[in-house]
Design a protein around this motif. Sequence first.
Motif, PDB file in Angstrom:
ATOM      1  N   PRO A 245       0.805  -1.221   0.000  1.00 44.26           N
ATOM      2  CA  PRO A 245       0.000   0.000   0.000  1.00 44.26           C
ATOM      3  C   PRO A 245       0.840   1.274   0.000  1.00 44.26           C
ATOM      4  O   PRO A 245       0.533   2.227  -0.720  1.00 44.26           O
ATOM      5  CB  PRO A 245      -0.826  -0.129   1.286  1.00 44.26           C
ATOM      6  N   LEU A 246       1.892   1.291   0.802  1.00 48.52           N
ATOM      7  CA  LEU A 246       2.735   2.479   0.839  1.00 48.52           C
ATOM      8  C   LEU A 246       3.546   2.621  -0.442  1.00 48.52           C
ATOM      9  O   LEU A 246       3.861   3.743  -0.863  1.00 48.52           O
ATOM     10  CB  LEU A 246       3.664   2.433   2.056  1.00 48.52           C
ATOM     11  N   GLY A 247       3.879   1.503  -1.074  1.00 49.65           N
ATOM     12  CA  GLY A 247       4.564   1.567  -2.365  1.00 49.65           C
ATOM     13  C   GLY A 247       3.713   2.265  -3.410  1.00 49.65           C
ATOM     14  O   GLY A 247       4.209   3.074  -4.197  1.00 49.65           O
ATOM     15  N   CYS A 248       2.413   1.964  -3.420  1.00 49.47           N
ATOM     16  CA  CYS A 248       1.484   2.650  -4.340  1.00 49.47           C
ATOM     17  C   CYS A 248       1.407   4.134  -4.014  1.00 49.47           C
ATOM     18  O   CYS A 248       1.477   4.985  -4.902  1.00 49.47           O
ATOM     19  CB  CYS A 248       0.093   2.030  -4.236  1.00 49.47           C
ATOM     20  N   ALA A 249       1.265   4.438  -2.736  1.00 53.77           N
ATOM     21  CA  ALA A 249       1.087   5.831  -2.327  1.00 53.77           C
ATOM     22  C   ALA A 249       2.296   6.688  -2.658  1.00 53.77           C
ATOM     23  O   ALA A 249       2.167   7.888  -2.943  1.00 53.77           O
ATOM     24  CB  ALA A 249       0.798   5.887  -0.831  1.00 53.77           C
ATOM     25  N   GLU A 250       3.483   6.090  -2.650  1.00 53.72           N
ATOM     26  CA  GLU A 250       4.705   6.873  -2.852  1.00 53.72           C
ATOM     27  C   GLU A 250       4.856   7.382  -4.277  1.00 53.72           C
ATOM     28  O   GLU A 250       5.724   8.226  -4.550  1.00 53.72           O
ATOM     29  CB  GLU A 250       5.926   6.054  -2.435  1.00 53.72           C
ATOM     30  N   GLU A 267       6.653  15.831   2.148  1.00 52.20           N
ATOM     31  CA  GLU A 267       5.881  16.168   3.355  1.00 52.20           C
ATOM     32  C   GLU A 267       4.560  15.398   3.392  1.00 52.20           C
ATOM     33  O   GLU A 267       4.185  14.830   4.427  1.00 52.20           O
ATOM     34  CB  GLU A 267       5.621  17.675   3.401  1.00 52.20           C
ATOM     35  N   VAL A 268       3.850  15.373   2.261  1.00 53.70           N
ATOM     36  CA  VAL A 268       2.573  14.657   2.195  1.00 53.70           C
ATOM     37  C   VAL A 268       2.785  13.171   2.450  1.00 53.70           C
ATOM     38  O   VAL A 268       2.062  12.550   3.247  1.00 53.70           O
ATOM     39  CB  VAL A 268       1.901  14.875   0.818  1.00 53.70           C
ATOM     40  N   TYR A 269       3.771  12.595   1.775  1.00 50.53           N
ATOM     41  CA  TYR A 269       3.991  11.156   1.911  1.00 50.53           C
ATOM     42  C   TYR A 269       4.424  10.776   3.327  1.00 50.53           C
ATOM     43  O   TYR A 269       3.990   9.750   3.861  1.00 50.53           O
ATOM     44  CB  TYR A 269       5.021  10.650   0.903  1.00 50.53           C
ATOM     45  N   ASN A 270       5.275  11.573   3.933  1.00 50.45           N
ATOM     46  CA  ASN A 270       5.716  11.271   5.291  1.00 50.45           C
ATOM     47  C   ASN A 270       4.545  11.262   6.266  1.00 50.45           C
ATOM     48  O   ASN A 270       4.508  10.451   7.201  1.00 50.45           O
ATOM     49  CB  ASN A 270       6.777  12.281   5.737  1.00 50.45           C
ATOM     50  N   THR A 271       3.587  12.145   6.056  1.00 49.57           N
ATOM     51  CA  THR A 271       2.403  12.168   6.904  1.00 49.57           C
ATOM     52  C   THR A 271       1.573  10.905   6.717  1.00 49.57           C
ATOM     53  O   THR A 271       1.151  10.261   7.687  1.00 49.57           O
ATOM     54  CB  THR A 271       1.536  13.403   6.597  1.00 49.57           C
ATOM     55  N   GLY A 392     -18.548   5.304 -10.092  1.00 46.58           N
ATOM     56  CA  GLY A 392     -17.129   5.518  -9.825  1.00 46.58           C
ATOM     57  C   GLY A 392     -16.843   5.365  -8.336  1.00 46.58           C
ATOM     58  O   GLY A 392     -17.476   6.033  -7.504  1.00 46.58           O
ATOM     59  N   ASN A 393     -15.900   4.509  -7.992  1.00 45.34           N
ATOM     60  CA  ASN A 393     -15.628   4.165  -6.604  1.00 45.34           C
ATOM     61  C   ASN A 393     -14.419   4.945  -6.095  1.00 45.34           C
ATOM     62  O   ASN A 393     -13.306   4.787  -6.604  1.00 45.34           O
ATOM     63  CB  ASN A 393     -15.374   2.659  -6.481  1.00 45.34           C
ATOM     64  N   ASP A 394     -14.646   5.759  -5.068  1.00 43.37           N
ATOM     65  CA  ASP A 394     -13.573   6.584  -4.528  1.00 43.37           C
ATOM     66  C   ASP A 394     -12.487   5.757  -3.849  1.00 43.37           C
ATOM     67  O   ASP A 394     -11.377   6.244  -3.627  1.00 43.37           O
ATOM     68  CB  ASP A 394     -14.149   7.596  -3.530  1.00 43.37           C
ATOM     69  N   TYR A 395     -12.795   4.502  -3.522  1.00 41.29           N
ATOM     70  CA  TYR A 395     -11.775   3.609  -2.967  1.00 41.29           C
ATOM     71  C   TYR A 395     -10.606   3.484  -3.931  1.00 41.29           C
ATOM     72  O   TYR A 395      -9.449   3.424  -3.511  1.00 41.29           O
ATOM     73  CB  TYR A 395     -12.402   2.229  -2.715  1.00 41.29           C
ATOM     74  N   TRP A 396     -10.903   3.430  -5.239  1.00 41.93           N
ATOM     75  CA  TRP A 396      -9.867   3.286  -6.265  1.00 41.93           C
ATOM     76  C   TRP A 396      -9.329   4.632  -6.724  1.00 41.93           C
ATOM     77  O   TRP A 396      -8.476   4.694  -7.615  1.00 41.93           O
ATOM     78  CB  TRP A 396     -10.406   2.509  -7.458  1.00 41.93           C
ATOM     79  N   GLU A 397      -9.784   5.716  -6.134  1.00 44.56           N
ATOM     80  CA  GLU A 397      -9.288   7.052  -6.461  1.00 44.56           C
ATOM     81  C   GLU A 397      -8.499   7.595  -5.271  1.00 44.56           C
ATOM     82  O   GLU A 397      -7.276   7.605  -5.260  1.00 44.56           O
ATOM     83  CB  GLU A 397     -10.454   7.968  -6.818  1.00 44.56           C
ATOM     84  N   THR A 398      -9.217   7.987  -4.235  1.00 42.53           N
ATOM     85  CA  THR A 398      -8.569   8.529  -3.043  1.00 42.53           C
ATOM     86  C   THR A 398      -7.806   7.468  -2.263  1.00 42.53           C
ATOM     87  O   THR A 398      -6.742   7.738  -1.693  1.00 42.53           O
ATOM     88  CB  THR A 398      -9.623   9.184  -2.128  1.00 42.53           C
ATOM     89  N   GLY A 399      -8.324   6.251  -2.238  1.00 40.67           N
ATOM     90  CA  GLY A 399      -7.750   5.202  -1.408  1.00 40.67           C
ATOM     91  C   GLY A 399      -6.346   4.796  -1.790  1.00 40.67           C
ATOM     92  O   GLY A 399      -5.556   4.396  -0.926  1.00 40.67           O
ATOM     93  N   VAL A 400      -5.992   4.877  -3.063  1.00 43.99           N
ATOM     94  CA  VAL A 400      -4.664   4.445  -3.512  1.00 43.99           C
ATOM     95  C   VAL A 400      -3.574   5.345  -2.931  1.00 43.99           C
ATOM     96  O   VAL A 400      -2.514   4.866  -2.513  1.00 43.99           O
ATOM     97  CB  VAL A 400      -4.595   4.425  -5.055  1.00 43.99           C
ATOM     98  N   THR A 401      -3.824   6.639  -2.895  1.00 46.23           N
ATOM     99  CA  THR A 401      -2.842   7.577  -2.352  1.00 46.23           C
ATOM    100  C   THR A 401      -2.928   7.686  -0.835  1.00 46.23           C
ATOM    101  O   THR A 401      -1.987   8.155  -0.199  1.00 46.23           O
ATOM    102  CB  THR A 401      -3.043   8.972  -2.984  1.00 46.23           C
ATOM    103  N   ASN A 402      -4.043   7.237  -0.260  1.00 51.56           N
ATOM    104  CA  ASN A 402      -4.260   7.374   1.183  1.00 51.56           C
ATOM    105  C   ASN A 402      -4.545   6.020   1.829  1.00 51.56           C
ATOM    106  O   ASN A 402      -5.625   5.800   2.390  1.00 51.56           O
ATOM    107  CB  ASN A 402      -5.410   8.340   1.442  1.00 51.56           C
ATOM    108  N   PRO A 403      -3.576   5.103   1.798  1.00 52.40           N
ATOM    109  CA  PRO A 403      -3.820   3.772   2.346  1.00 52.40           C
ATOM    110  C   PRO A 403      -4.055   3.774   3.855  1.00 52.40           C
ATOM    111  O   PRO A 403      -4.597   2.816   4.401  1.00 52.40           O
ATOM    112  CB  PRO A 403      -2.551   2.996   1.985  1.00 52.40           C
TER     113      PRO A 403
END
Length: 432
Positions: A245-250, A267-271, A392-403
């Motif tokens: 999950p963090l690999g995707c978010a990075e 900064e965003v990723y570290n948070t 459209g499922n926000d899980y596959w939109e917002t969720g990828v960057t915000n695991p």
Amino acid sequence: MQRLSRWITLLLLVTMLIACGGQQTTAPTDVPQTPTSAPTAVPTAAPTVEPTAAPTVAVLEAPTTNLIDECVTDYDPEIDYFPEKVTLSDSVGWTIEYFNNYKMITVLNPWRNADVQFRYVLVQCGTPPPADTGDALVIEVPVNSIVAMSTTQLPHLSELGLLDKLVGVDSFQYINNPDVRKKIEAGELIEIGSGAQVNVEQALDLKPDLIMTYGVGNPEYDAHPKLLEANLKVVLNGEYMETSPLGCAEWIKFTAAFFNREAQATEVYNTISGRYKEMAERARNVANRPTVFANIPFQGTWFMPGGRSYVAQLLADAGADYLWADDTSTGSQPLSFEEVFERARNADFWLNPGSMKSLTEIREADERFTEFAAFQNGNVFNNNKRLNENGGNDYWETGVTNPHLVLADLIKILHPELLPDHELYFYQKLAP
């Protein structure tokens, strides 16, 4: 006269050093000031020699932050124009190397079983590209306009404050981001389509500095070959190939590099990473780890996430006993109903059953699903709480960057005592 001669000699030496590329802007402190009267050893009849003032030299100062809104006007090859850099800690699908006035990005694994890699040379605008770029695509940065061809890229632009740079998308249909929806309603965005049916003419009319897409290795579904053929600046984002999950978010750092926004992305990723790891630490030592299985058959085949997939990692971090954790695949493995039922019939929880919104829908799809203990106990949860009007499922939109938000939901489902105040964000418990 000797003192004056020494002063003139030093002045000439300073001038020569500056002309050879030195950065000195003032004369050495031991150079005497212009004498107010003639030296006593000089005859009074001799003319007074007035020394020439030292020339003013412009100094090229190295930037202390990346240039995000401007180009270089006085290029110096010795200056590092990217003082703010990113390093990768979790993502394994790409690399980035920094040089004084350009960056080299390599996408290592653009799609499953790919036998090709993609290289991009990001050159600070106002500076020359390197002499030999090989097969790499050269792009000037920071870019000022982008077409995003996956909804997973929209949170990157939103988190980095770059939605004003967005000029096009592949389709309006599945977008959930409210700020992007406003741009659609205001007529500020253009659809260019996707896959082999991408509207190249529309893309050319937009004249974007960058088109970010993805590849699957099939010419029927890939848009990048046609767009590259039209000499558009197209890059492939391979975040979906990450196994954590963090690999995707990075991959937010990947997007940021094209805008010189490395500092913001870090900064965003570290948070995000910090919140994720803090919650995973809470769930890691739980005594009770409920058993879990996932998904639902598609056209007769049950695609179960592999034991090395990002789904399996999420479940492990949430304190679950994933029943296929012993599998070594990173993708999904095709199984029959019977194979799944044999192992999962007594599982505690059933997650992500496709598009199902109720237990009734599951029963109507196949009466055999009612024989699972998780169904009978009402422990079926789906990640489709946040759908737009088109599905459209926000899980596959917002969720990828915000695991961390996904992980919080899973912990709440499996171990509610660990996050008593958390309200499910992407997930919902399916009613009868």
